[in-house]
Motif scaffolding. Structure first.
Motif, mmCIF file in Angstrom:
data_model
loop_
_atom_site.group_PDB
_atom_site.id
_atom_site.type_symbol
_atom_site.label_atom_id
_atom_site.label_comp_id
_atom_site.label_asym_id
_atom_site.label_seq_id
_atom_site.Cartn_x
_atom_site.Cartn_y
_atom_site.Cartn_z
ATOM 1 N N PHE A 57 44.023 39.786 55.290
ATOM 2 C CA PHE A 57 43.535 40.927 54.495
ATOM 3 C C PHE A 57 44.287 42.205 54.856
ATOM 4 O O PHE A 57 44.456 43.074 54.018
ATOM 5 C CB PHE A 57 42.037 41.160 54.727
ATOM 6 C CG PHE A 57 41.128 40.102 54.147
ATOM 7 C CD1 PHE A 57 41.634 38.927 53.606
ATOM 8 C CD2 PHE A 57 39.753 40.287 54.147
ATOM 9 C CE1 PHE A 57 40.801 37.955 53.073
ATOM 10 C CE2 PHE A 57 38.899 39.317 53.612
ATOM 11 C CZ PHE A 57 39.419 38.147 53.084
ATOM 12 N N ASP A 99 33.797 39.081 54.674
ATOM 13 C CA ASP A 99 34.807 38.205 54.094
ATOM 14 C C ASP A 99 36.019 38.293 55.009
ATOM 15 O O ASP A 99 36.380 39.387 55.457
ATOM 16 C CB ASP A 99 35.136 38.701 52.680
ATOM 17 C CG ASP A 99 35.869 37.668 51.850
ATOM 18 O OD1 ASP A 99 36.297 36.636 52.397
ATOM 19 O OD2 ASP A 99 36.015 37.902 50.632
ATOM 20 N N ASP A 110 40.070 31.297 54.017
ATOM 21 C CA ASP A 110 39.335 32.348 53.298
ATOM 22 C C ASP A 110 37.880 31.918 53.187
ATOM 23 O O ASP A 110 37.587 30.883 52.584
ATOM 24 C CB ASP A 110 39.961 32.532 51.909
ATOM 25 C CG ASP A 110 39.386 33.724 51.157
ATOM 26 O OD1 ASP A 110 38.635 34.524 51.756
ATOM 27 O OD2 ASP A 110 39.709 33.859 49.956
ATOM 28 N N SER A 111 36.999 32.707 53.817
ATOM 29 C CA SER A 111 35.577 32.352 53.804
ATOM 30 C C SER A 111 34.756 33.616 54.011
ATOM 31 O O SER A 111 35.232 34.580 54.617
ATOM 32 C CB SER A 111 35.293 31.327 54.908
ATOM 33 O OG SER A 111 33.938 30.947 54.927
ATOM 34 N N GLU A 206 33.311 31.179 45.535
ATOM 35 C CA GLU A 206 32.701 32.348 46.168
ATOM 36 C C GLU A 206 31.775 33.124 45.235
ATOM 37 O O GLU A 206 32.170 34.136 44.661
ATOM 38 C CB GLU A 206 33.776 33.266 46.759
ATOM 39 C CG GLU A 206 34.952 33.601 45.878
ATOM 40 C CD GLU A 206 35.918 34.559 46.591
ATOM 41 O OE1 GLU A 206 35.460 35.513 47.235
ATOM 42 O OE2 GLU A 206 37.136 34.350 46.487
ATOM 43 N N GLU A 237 31.305 32.265 50.695
ATOM 44 C CA GLU A 237 32.545 31.619 50.233
ATOM 45 C C GLU A 237 32.961 30.490 51.176
ATOM 46 O O GLU A 237 32.970 30.667 52.393
ATOM 47 C CB GLU A 237 33.671 32.665 50.186
ATOM 48 C CG GLU A 237 35.048 32.094 49.846
ATOM 49 C CD GLU A 237 36.135 33.175 49.827
ATOM 50 O OE1 GLU A 237 35.987 34.184 50.548
ATOM 51 O OE2 GLU A 237 37.123 32.987 49.101
HETATM 52 MG MG MG Z 1 37.271 35.717 50.813
#
Ligand code: MG
Ligand code: MG
Length: 265
Positions: A57, A99, A110-111, A206, A237
């Motif tokens: 990110f 996130d 990605d979660s 998500e 997500e």
């Molecule tokens: Mg995410």
């Protein structure tokens, strides 16, 4: 262009995604009234880098403004997604969606998980519970032979049956060497529509679900997305691989919920 993944690639995706789960579990240990999301961000970035990965990110480009300045998105209460970590302490009764993305050995994790801070109202707890249920109902549909719209419909149907709002402007996505690949995975749609799900398709599902209306707006920082009516939003997500019979969940809430133990919803 949709890239189907080989078994080796899926294992690399799993490693990146498990690291996200472990990072979120580190944050679960310290989320309580008084902690700031900036403190959470520091812990997350250090944990990710200590494990040989990059926080995807950080520096993520924005077509509307500057790059994302942090390693997690921390979205508190009426912030739906892309909240920028700041120095405002979390308070009793807040919810915060964290996130997180990693890149490890060339593949992306990605979660996202929505955490309760102290004692949260029953109404908002129910929103979180329903959003997480919707995520798993979507995942149940992510099997060979179904269509993408089956996932979207399952998520939407569960949330609208509770009269919640389903955010449409932001969607799930393919995940692989890039954090955002094709196809888009909306949280609303028609059963039996969209691309056929094939073995090796890896996607992030998500749901972003609101307590009131689904209408949203973007703050002047060009990142923070909030509900128009000021009501709470929840976001969970998982990144998954489509398989025959049962989806393979590559990320994990197990470590997080071990930390939360009886407080997990
Ligand atoms: Mg995410
Ligand atoms: Mg995502």
């Amino acid at each position: 262009m949709i890239f189907l993944k080989t078994e080796d690639e899926i294992e690399l995706l799993r490693q990146a995604n498990l690291l996200v789960g472990r990072t979120l579990a580190e944050l679960a240990k310290i989320i309580k009234p008084g902690v700031t999301t900036l403190e959470l961000d520091k812990v997350a970035e250090e944990f990710i880098r200590d494990h040989g990965a990059i926080p995807t990110f950080k520096g993520f480009p924005n077509p509307y403004g500057g790059p994302f300045p942090a390693s997690i998105c921390a979205s508190v209460n009426d912030v739906v997604v892309h909240g920028i970590p700041n120095e405002v302490p979390l308070k009793d009764g807040d919810i915060v969606s964290i996130d997180c993305g990693t890149k490890l050995n060339g593949f992306c994790g990605d979660s996202c998980y929505t955490f309760l801070v102290g004692e949260v109202s029953e109404e908002v707890k129910q929103l979180c519970k329903t959003t997480k249920e919707a995520l798993y109902l979507g995942i149940e549909q992510a099997v060979v032979g179904r269509r993408l719209g089956d996932i979207s419909y399952a998520v939407e149907n569960h949330c609208t049956s509770h009269s919640y709002g389903v955010v449409r402007e932001f969607v799930g996505h393919g995940v692989g060497r890039d954090m955002h690949e094709d196809p888009q995975v909306p949280n609303y749609g028609k059963r039996g529509s969209g691309p056929l799900l094939k073995k090796g398709l890896c996607i992030a599902i998500e749901p972003m679900i609101t307590l009131g209306s689904r209408q949203i707006f973007m703050e002047s920082d060009r990142w923070t997305v909030k509900t128009r009516d000021g009501k709470a939003a929840a976001h969970y997500e998982h990144s998954i691989a489509v398989r025959q019979g049962k989806a393979d969940i590559l990320s994990s809430f197990e470590e997080i919920e071990k930390v939360l133990s009886d407080k997990a919803i």
